[in-house]
Design a protein around this motif. Structure first.
Motif, PDB file in Angstrom:
ATOM      1  N   GLN A 292       0.830  -1.203   0.000  1.00 21.92           N
ATOM      2  CA  GLN A 292       0.000   0.000   0.000  1.00 21.92           C
ATOM      3  C   GLN A 292       0.869   1.260   0.000  1.00 21.92           C
ATOM      4  N   LYS A 293       1.924   1.244   0.810  1.00 22.76           N
ATOM      5  CA  LYS A 293       2.839   2.386   0.867  1.00 22.76           C
ATOM      6  C   LYS A 293       3.565   2.568  -0.460  1.00 22.76           C
ATOM      7  N   SER A 296       1.142   4.151  -2.922  1.00 19.55           N
ATOM      8  CA  SER A 296       0.847   5.558  -2.636  1.00 19.55           C
ATOM      9  C   SER A 296       2.017   6.464  -2.998  1.00 19.55           C
ATOM     10  N   GLU A 297       3.229   5.908  -2.989  1.00 22.02           N
ATOM     11  CA  GLU A 297       4.425   6.701  -3.303  1.00 22.02           C
ATOM     12  C   GLU A 297       4.818   6.626  -4.778  1.00 22.02           C
ATOM     13  N   GLY A 525      -5.441   1.567  -1.353  1.00 25.33           N
ATOM     14  CA  GLY A 525      -5.654   2.628  -0.366  1.00 25.33           C
ATOM     15  C   GLY A 525      -6.767   2.432   0.635  1.00 25.33           C
TER      16      GLY A 525
END
Length: 558
Positions: A292-293, A296-297, A525
């Motif tokens: 997920q991280k 998102s990045e 997300g």
């Protein structure tokens, strides 16, 4: 110093050919002939095992057949051969008195729709390839032969040896109520071990070392996404390639999860000696948080959830990807990047762990395909005889490997049955290693000799057709890593190897889709706590009952 000579069309042709050959290996071309039977080196009739004796008069065996672009490309390169009329069908007739007939041939979704109609009607061909769920359904409907005695009597010792290379799991997977209701199509489990494939030219440019931990994998991913490794001044690269099909053998996330001691597709034994499904364990949540991280990045393609393997392969070819997880044949997949950048360099590395423990490498349970025989077909032994002959002519004492397996075109695909020794690729690597150490290439047999020749042509003459082979079979290639996995006892197999339980048949697809959607939403997300809801609902929707059935099987067979 040789000069690499690259041509787009030539390279694409080699990629198509080599991906198919990787399930086996290549060799030198031989001319097809209509030699008399005695020239095929099969022992004389009186010395033959019953499983290799000819039907007299000849019989028909009806199949249905799935085809595709790869098979069409193969046939286009084989003058005077078709799917219905080729060297394998000729061999089955001349040696076994079996006339192979196809009731119909179809591609992709059309094939599966027609197969569904066949299964629903009960109007089966003589021999049919099915999955585990279809096997149980046909058996419950009393539409297929019990092959217990047929296999025991007609399978040659060589065939049984090959079947046993994967242990007792293949035969167990086809056993229903104590009867062998199908012949398992045995796939190599060790060949499903995955590796971390990285563009080493990007590592060098960004002054990064090869990863030893998941923390370092994540650092490489971030650098590949943010530090312009292709040096074009544009933020257009990604840290890790994944597709919408999470469990694909290449560009999937199976081994990413393994880095967190999570095994979503395996049944694993707990401390109480019972089996638990890997997808509902707490370690999965940690891996999902990491993905997920990354998403998102911007380390993952924002549209990965729309892309299949073919589309992501285009990103690799266009130089947008520098890292992926995949099986040994991924060397040919990453080779597509040479099309735009002939100087691109890739290497396989071992998968790594987020802890100080040695990572366990998950293996896929490759026993979901079976041959069944129509209940009222008079010759159930025919399919076993064909399997015997296919193995014998490719790897037995009378083998004609370069005629019936690789010319170097993958002519083994012309046969309606394509069994193979599950350890043959690893054995070929070991032969190559022994030859490299001793300097004695006479140690090499057909497949290993062919690989050696291909790699040497690349190393000495710049022939790009050997580029992928060197990455897989070279001294520091994928199979060297696999051998180390084995030596350090890192391989982790699915502990449930039986046929699907009744509740799996009823609820399995629903639960798999629910798992996929939950994991996808979290990566994109959604709150991480949705994983906890998934675990609870998985039990309620049938998972609890499946777990009980799996452990009932486990208590019987472990």
């Amino acid at each position: 110093m040789f000069e690499l000579k690259f041509n787009r069309v030539t390279f694409c042709i080699w990629i198509i050919v080599l991906i198919y050959l990787l399930n086996g290996c290549s060799h030198q071309t031989t001319e097809e002939s209509n030699s008399p039977k005695e020239q095929n080196n099969i022992p004389k009739e009186e010395n033959l095992h019953i499983g290799l004796k000819e039907f007299n008069p000849p019989i028909d065996v009806h199949f249905v057949r799935e085809t595709g672009q790869g098979l069409r490309d193969l046939i286009d390169n084989l003058p005077n051969e078709t799917l219905e009329d080729n060297r394998w069908n000729d061999l089955y007739m001349s040696e076994l008195g079996i006339d192979v007939e196809y009731d119909w041939i179809a591609e992709g979704d059309v094939y599966f729709r027609k197969l569904g109609s066949v299964l629903a009607s009960g109007n089966l061909p003589d021999v049919l390839k099915v999955n585990a769920q279809q096997l149980r359904q046909l058996s419950n409907a009393n539409l297929i032969h019990d092959l217990t005695d047929t296999y025991e009597n007609y399978a040659t010792p060589f065939t049984k040896e090959i079947m046993n290379q994967e242990g007792r799991a293949p035969i167990e997977s086809a056993m229903l109520e104590g009867k062998l209701m199908a012949i398992p199509i045995v796939a190599s489990s060790v060949d499903t071990a995955e590796f971390l494939w990285i563009r080493t030219d990007w590592l060098k440019k960004l002054n990064l070392a090869s990863p030893k931990t998941m923390k370092e994998v994540l650092a490489i991913s971030k650098a590949f996404a943010n530090e312009d490794p292709d040096d074009n001044g544009i933020n257009d690269t990604y840290g890790l390639a994944i597709t919408k099909h999470f469990w694909d053998p290449s560009m999937g996330i199976t081994s990413f999860f393994a880095g967190y001691d999570a095994y979503p597709k395996l049944w694993i034994e707990n401390n109480q000696g019972e089996l638990e499904y890997g997808a509902i364990q707490s370690e999965v949540k940690i891996a999902l948080k990491s993905l997920q991280k990354m998403y998102s990045e911007g380390q993952l393609d924002a549209e990965f959830f729309l892309k299949n393997g073919d589309r992501v392969k285009k990103d690799i070819a266009n130089g947008k990807i520098g890292m992926l997880y995949g099986e040994q044949w991924s060397s040919f997949l990453v080779g597509s990047s040479l099309e735009e950048n002939p100087s691109a360099k890739w290497k396989a590395f071992p998968i790594v762990s987020s802890s100080d423990k040695e990572v366990k490498v998950p293996l896929k349970f490759g026993l979901d395909q079976f041959f069944v025989v129509r209940k009222d077909y008079a010759y159930p032994e025919a399919i076993i005889k064909m399997i015997n002959l296919h193995l014998e002519k490719n790897w037995g004492d009378s083998a004609e490997y370069t005629k019936y397996y690789s010319t170097p075109l993958a002519v083994w695909q012309l046969s309606p049955v394509t069994p193979y020794p599950s350890l043959k690729n690893l054995d070929a690597f070991k032969q190559l290693r022994a030859a490299r150490l001793s300097g004695d290439v006479d140690l090499l047999k057909d497949e290993a000799k062919s690989i050696y020749t291909t790699i040497q042509n690349y190393m000495e003459n710049g022939d790009l057709s050997g580029w992928g082979w060197e990455l897989s079979y070279g001294s520091n290639g994928a199979y060297a890593i696999l051998d180390a996995y084995i030596e350090k006892n890192q391989l982790l197999s699915n502990q449930f190897t039986g046929p699907p339980t009744n509740t799996m048949i009823e609820k399995g697809v629903i639960l798999d889709n629910y798992m996929h959607d939950t994991f996808m939403n979290i990566i994109l997300g959604s709150p991480l706590d949705e994983f906890d809801d998934f675990v609870d609902k998985w039990h309620q929707m049938g998972g609890k009952k499946i777990t009980e059935e799996v452990n009932e099987w486990y208590r019987t067979y472990k």
